[in-house]
Design a protein around this motif. Structure first.
Motif, PDB file in Angstrom:
ATOM      1  N   SER A  78       0.812  -1.218   0.000  1.00  0.00           N
ATOM      2  CA  SER A  78       0.000   0.000   0.000  1.00  0.00           C
ATOM      3  C   SER A  78       0.848   1.272   0.000  1.00  0.00           C
ATOM      4  O   SER A  78       0.470   2.275  -0.605  1.00  0.00           O
ATOM      5  CB  SER A  78      -0.980   0.006   1.170  1.00  0.00           C
ATOM      6  N   VAL A 111       1.968   1.819  -3.519  1.00  0.00           N
ATOM      7  CA  VAL A 111       0.828   2.298  -4.307  1.00  0.00           C
ATOM      8  C   VAL A 111       0.669   3.798  -4.103  1.00  0.00           C
ATOM      9  O   VAL A 111       0.498   4.557  -5.060  1.00  0.00           O
ATOM     10  CB  VAL A 111      -0.474   1.555  -3.934  1.00  0.00           C
ATOM     11  N   GLN A 141      -8.015   3.377   1.708  1.00  0.00           N
ATOM     12  CA  GLN A 141      -7.503   2.027   1.909  1.00  0.00           C
ATOM     13  C   GLN A 141      -8.650   1.050   1.686  1.00  0.00           C
ATOM     14  O   GLN A 141      -9.799   1.446   1.625  1.00  0.00           O
ATOM     15  CB  GLN A 141      -6.944   1.870   3.322  1.00  0.00           C
ATOM     16  N   LEU A 148      -8.040  -0.125  -3.502  1.00  0.00           N
ATOM     17  CA  LEU A 148      -6.755  -0.572  -4.034  1.00  0.00           C
ATOM     18  C   LEU A 148      -6.909  -1.181  -5.426  1.00  0.00           C
ATOM     19  O   LEU A 148      -6.048  -1.004  -6.288  1.00  0.00           O
ATOM     20  CB  LEU A 148      -6.092  -1.556  -3.074  1.00  0.00           C
ATOM     21  N   TYR A 164      -7.170   1.756  -7.790  1.00  0.00           N
ATOM     22  CA  TYR A 164      -5.862   2.379  -7.986  1.00  0.00           C
ATOM     23  C   TYR A 164      -4.959   1.495  -8.847  1.00  0.00           C
ATOM     24  O   TYR A 164      -4.206   2.007  -9.684  1.00  0.00           O
ATOM     25  CB  TYR A 164      -5.182   2.654  -6.643  1.00  0.00           C
ATOM     26  N   PHE A 174      -1.413  -6.244  -5.669  1.00  0.00           N
ATOM     27  CA  PHE A 174      -1.152  -5.777  -4.306  1.00  0.00           C
ATOM     28  C   PHE A 174      -0.763  -6.929  -3.401  1.00  0.00           C
ATOM     29  O   PHE A 174      -1.306  -8.020  -3.517  1.00  0.00           O
ATOM     30  CB  PHE A 174      -2.382  -5.085  -3.746  1.00  0.00           C
TER      31      PHE A 174
END
Length: 119
Positions: free
Chosen positions: A7, A10, A93, A98, A101, A118
């Motif tokens: 994360s 990212v 989050q 995610l 993204y 991820f």
């Protein structure tokens, strides 16, 4: 080939991508479509617009929790385009965010490039 990101990576990748979007927005005087989608996603906005005259990004958000209307009243927020702190602070989050993204980062790399996974 896949790129494996946590994360924090990212977040860093998105910050770099947003800087590209800002530069492109200033040069072309319009927000790139992926930038609009990112802003709309992060702010649950109805629209995002680049005001060239004021050098701001205007974001329309429906904050009305009442009955659904075809023309809801929108609250408009305005942020300076060159100061991306407002957008960096809006990153979310969770698996849904995610995934969004990841798709955005994959699209920014162009067709046939690596896909973001991820960890």
């Amino acid at each position: 080939m896949a790129a494996y990101l946590n994360s924090e990576e990212v977040q860093d990748s998105l910050d770099a991508l947003v800087k590209q979007y800002v530069e492109e927005s200033i040069n072309k005087e319009v927000l790139p479509q992926d930038f609009v989608e990112l802003i709309k996603h992060n702010f649950f906005a109805k629209y995002a617009y680049y005001n060239v005259k004021d050098k701001t990004v205007e974001i329309g958000v429906n904050e009305n929790s009442g009955p659904v209307s075809p023309y809801p009243p929108l609250t408009v927020y305005s942020y300076p385009i060159e100061d991306i702190e407002w957008l960096s602070n809006s990153f979310k989050q969770g698996a849904f965010h995610l995934e969004f993204y990841g798709k955005l980062l994959s699209r920014s790399q162009g067709p046939g490039k690596s896909r973001v996974v991820f960890i």
